[in-house]
Scaffold this motif. Structure first.
Motif, mmCIF file in Angstrom:
data_model
loop_
_atom_site.group_PDB
_atom_site.id
_atom_site.type_symbol
_atom_site.label_atom_id
_atom_site.label_comp_id
_atom_site.label_asym_id
_atom_site.label_seq_id
_atom_site.Cartn_x
_atom_site.Cartn_y
_atom_site.Cartn_z
ATOM 1 N N GLU A 368 0.795 -1.227 0.000
ATOM 2 C CA GLU A 368 0.000 0.000 0.000
ATOM 3 C C GLU A 368 0.833 1.286 0.000
ATOM 4 O O GLU A 368 0.464 2.253 -0.669
ATOM 5 C CB GLU A 368 -0.983 -0.008 1.169
ATOM 6 N N PHE A 371 1.696 3.109 -3.510
ATOM 7 C CA PHE A 371 0.719 3.689 -4.425
ATOM 8 C C PHE A 371 -0.085 4.797 -3.759
ATOM 9 O O PHE A 371 -0.280 4.799 -2.539
ATOM 10 C CB PHE A 371 -0.226 2.602 -4.956
ATOM 11 N N ASN A 372 -0.570 5.707 -4.581
ATOM 12 C CA ASN A 372 -1.406 6.797 -4.076
ATOM 13 C C ASN A 372 -2.836 6.350 -3.824
ATOM 14 O O ASN A 372 -3.568 7.008 -3.077
ATOM 15 C CB ASN A 372 -1.416 7.957 -5.088
ATOM 16 N N GLU A 373 -3.234 5.227 -4.431
ATOM 17 C CA GLU A 373 -4.608 4.769 -4.344
ATOM 18 C C GLU A 373 -4.730 3.572 -3.390
ATOM 19 O O GLU A 373 -3.748 2.906 -3.107
ATOM 20 C CB GLU A 373 -5.129 4.359 -5.734
ATOM 21 N N ARG A 374 -5.947 3.337 -2.905
ATOM 22 C CA ARG A 374 -6.227 2.177 -2.066
ATOM 23 C C ARG A 374 -7.380 1.383 -2.683
ATOM 24 O O ARG A 374 -8.325 1.950 -3.226
ATOM 25 C CB ARG A 374 -6.621 2.599 -0.639
ATOM 26 N N THR A 393 -1.035 4.690 -9.272
ATOM 27 C CA THR A 393 0.073 5.594 -9.588
ATOM 28 C C THR A 393 1.085 5.515 -8.457
ATOM 29 O O THR A 393 0.719 5.301 -7.289
ATOM 30 C CB THR A 393 -0.404 7.052 -9.751
ATOM 31 N N SER A 395 3.576 6.426 -5.553
ATOM 32 C CA SER A 395 3.569 7.445 -4.506
ATOM 33 C C SER A 395 4.941 8.107 -4.378
ATOM 34 O O SER A 395 5.954 7.612 -4.899
ATOM 35 C CB SER A 395 3.202 6.807 -3.166
ATOM 36 N N ASP A 396 4.986 9.207 -3.665
ATOM 37 C CA ASP A 396 6.258 9.856 -3.358
ATOM 38 C C ASP A 396 7.144 8.932 -2.525
ATOM 39 O O ASP A 396 8.376 8.950 -2.643
ATOM 40 C CB ASP A 396 6.016 11.163 -2.599
ATOM 41 N N GLN A 397 6.509 8.111 -1.674
ATOM 42 C CA GLN A 397 7.292 7.174 -0.860
ATOM 43 C C GLN A 397 7.995 6.154 -1.733
ATOM 44 O O GLN A 397 9.154 5.798 -1.487
ATOM 45 C CB GLN A 397 6.379 6.468 0.136
ATOM 46 N N ARG A 399 9.005 6.637 -4.761
ATOM 47 C CA ARG A 399 10.127 7.358 -5.360
ATOM 48 C C ARG A 399 11.283 7.463 -4.360
ATOM 49 O O ARG A 399 12.456 7.313 -4.724
ATOM 50 C CB ARG A 399 9.693 8.751 -5.796
#
Length: 412
Positions: A368, A371-374, A393, A395-397, A399
């Motif tokens: 989880e 990604f930006n989505e759940r 998409t 997430s910044d994490q 990256r």
């Protein structure tokens, strides 16, 4: 119609000139298979090697038998593909404990093979990528690297259509039964195991899977009995031995587990012991599930040929991507097998939704943060969203956890 020029560019019907090396390999050789039906071309891609740390070391039966060390992280290979028309697709593969750098290295070697290709020609591109690295085989690490590209291409195709991937494939349902695995590992004390199961069910999960394969089988039976009593007879319960039983032990444990009404016993034997699995499946009332560790459609076909599984558990990133998964799914349906894809629920939700027989999807919350989505889970089922493609998409994490990158094409 489009015109191809001697410098490798081509001009389409609108008079726009494009660059590209359609049909070429890493060295720029080969024959183009695109023509006037080609409306778009791949012109850029990015590879990312991402290391996801786990909150605590994870142990299953392979650790207790001394074959592996506790798992502390998962390595991911992410592929982001872009086209001249500005479309993008994302896909990923992964490796546990070892192999992540190898996947990334192989994907980097064959990256240029995609440039200039029509992203809609997914089957042909898969074959081209496999042949680009044919000397290292058509299964295992090589095709797992190809899988990330393949999954990204399917994501892109569904996004182009404005549809969730399951709808592009042809969904049989908009939600899929789901069960939780991440709360049931062998390192987890029994009391915590019960708490995790209750929390998962309260969160909308439909079933619980726990790990077995302890050197002392009585320990496994006590844990299964405790979980069954805690969650009740009506809740689906599965167990997973992670290939650590021999044939006599699997028979004894299988018979001892019959009273608990299990949905399945997973990986009771070595993943390649098709005959042993077949004999075990024939001797038990409890269904036998296996297949997650196999790395090609051909290996799964051997299981099916022997009647070795009641429930088949392919993993799209492991067997070469969605293109290969669809071939296997058609074969599994022909043999009336249940389907329960392994791990990677962000991908497998869509593939399970498109399977004709009622399937299961495995819930892991590990991914989880990437990604930006759940994904939505309720009433025992994982639900498709309206988001196009895979609906994810980075997430910044994700990256921030990137340890290596490679770009090719217009951004390189």
């Amino acid at each position: 119609m489009s015109t191809t020029h001697t410098d490798g560019t081509h001009t389409d019907t609108a008079g726009t000139t494009h660059t590209g090396t359609a049909g070429t390999g890493a060295a720029g050789t080969g024959t183009s298979h695109t023509g006037e039906a080609t409306l778009d071309r791949i012109d850029r891609l990015r590879l990312s090697s991402v290391t996801l740390p786990l909150a605590a070391p994870v142990s299953d039966a392979k650790v207790l038998t001394g074959r592996q060390k506790p798992m502390t992280e998962v390595a991911f290979l992410f592929v982001e593909i872009g086209t001249e028309q500005g479309l993008e697709g994302i896909g990923f593969s992964y490796s546990k404990r070892a192999g992540g750098p190898g996947q990334f290295a192989h994907a980097r070697e064959i990256a240029d093979c995609l440039l200039g290709e029509d992203p809609s020609d997914i089957g042909r591109i898969w074959t081209k990528l496999v042949w680009a690295g044919a000397s290292v085989g058509r299964s295992g690490l090589a095709t797992q690297a190809v899988a990330a590209y393949d999954i990204a291409l399917w994501d892109l195709k569904a996004r182009r259509a404005g549809l969730p991937l399951a709808k592009l494939l042809g969904a049989h349902r908009d939600s899929v039964r789901c069960y939780n695995t991440s709360g049931g590992f062998l390192h987890t004390p029994t009391e915590e195991l019960l708490e995790n199961a209750a929390a998962a069910l309260a969160g909308g999960i439909g079933g619980i899977k726990i790990k077995v394969g302890h050197p002392d089988g009585r320990h496994d039976l006590a844990r299964v009995a405790a979980v069954r009593e805690h969650i009740g007879d009506g809740v689906p319960l599965m167990v997973d031995a992670n290939q650590q039983w021999d044939r006599p032990t699997a028979r004894r444990m299988g018979r001892a587990l019959e009273p608990y009404g299990l949905v399945w016993i997973e990986e009771p034997l070595d993943a390649y012991d098709a005959r042993g699995h077949a004999a075990l499946a024939a001797s038990l009332d409890t269904p036998v599930a296996t297949g997650e560790m196999l790395a090609s459609v051909a290996e799964h076909t051997e299981l099916i040929r022997h009647g070795a599984a009641d429930v088949i558990q392919p993993d799209a990133p492991r067997i070469g991507g969605i293109t290969q998964f669809l071939k296997l799914a058609a074969l599994a349906e022909h043999h009336q097998l249940e389907l329960a894809p392994h791990f990677a629920m962000e991908i497998h939700l869509h593939l399970a939704a498109a399977y004709p027989l009622e399937p299961w999807v495995e819930h892991f919350d590990w991914l989880e943060p990437l990604f930006n989505e759940r994904l939505e889970i309720a009433d025992g089922r994982m639900r498709l969203s309206a988001r196009p493609g895979l609906g994810i998409t980075l997430s910044d994490q994700a990256r921030a956890w990137t340890v290596a990158e490679h770009e090719a094409g217009v951004r390189a």
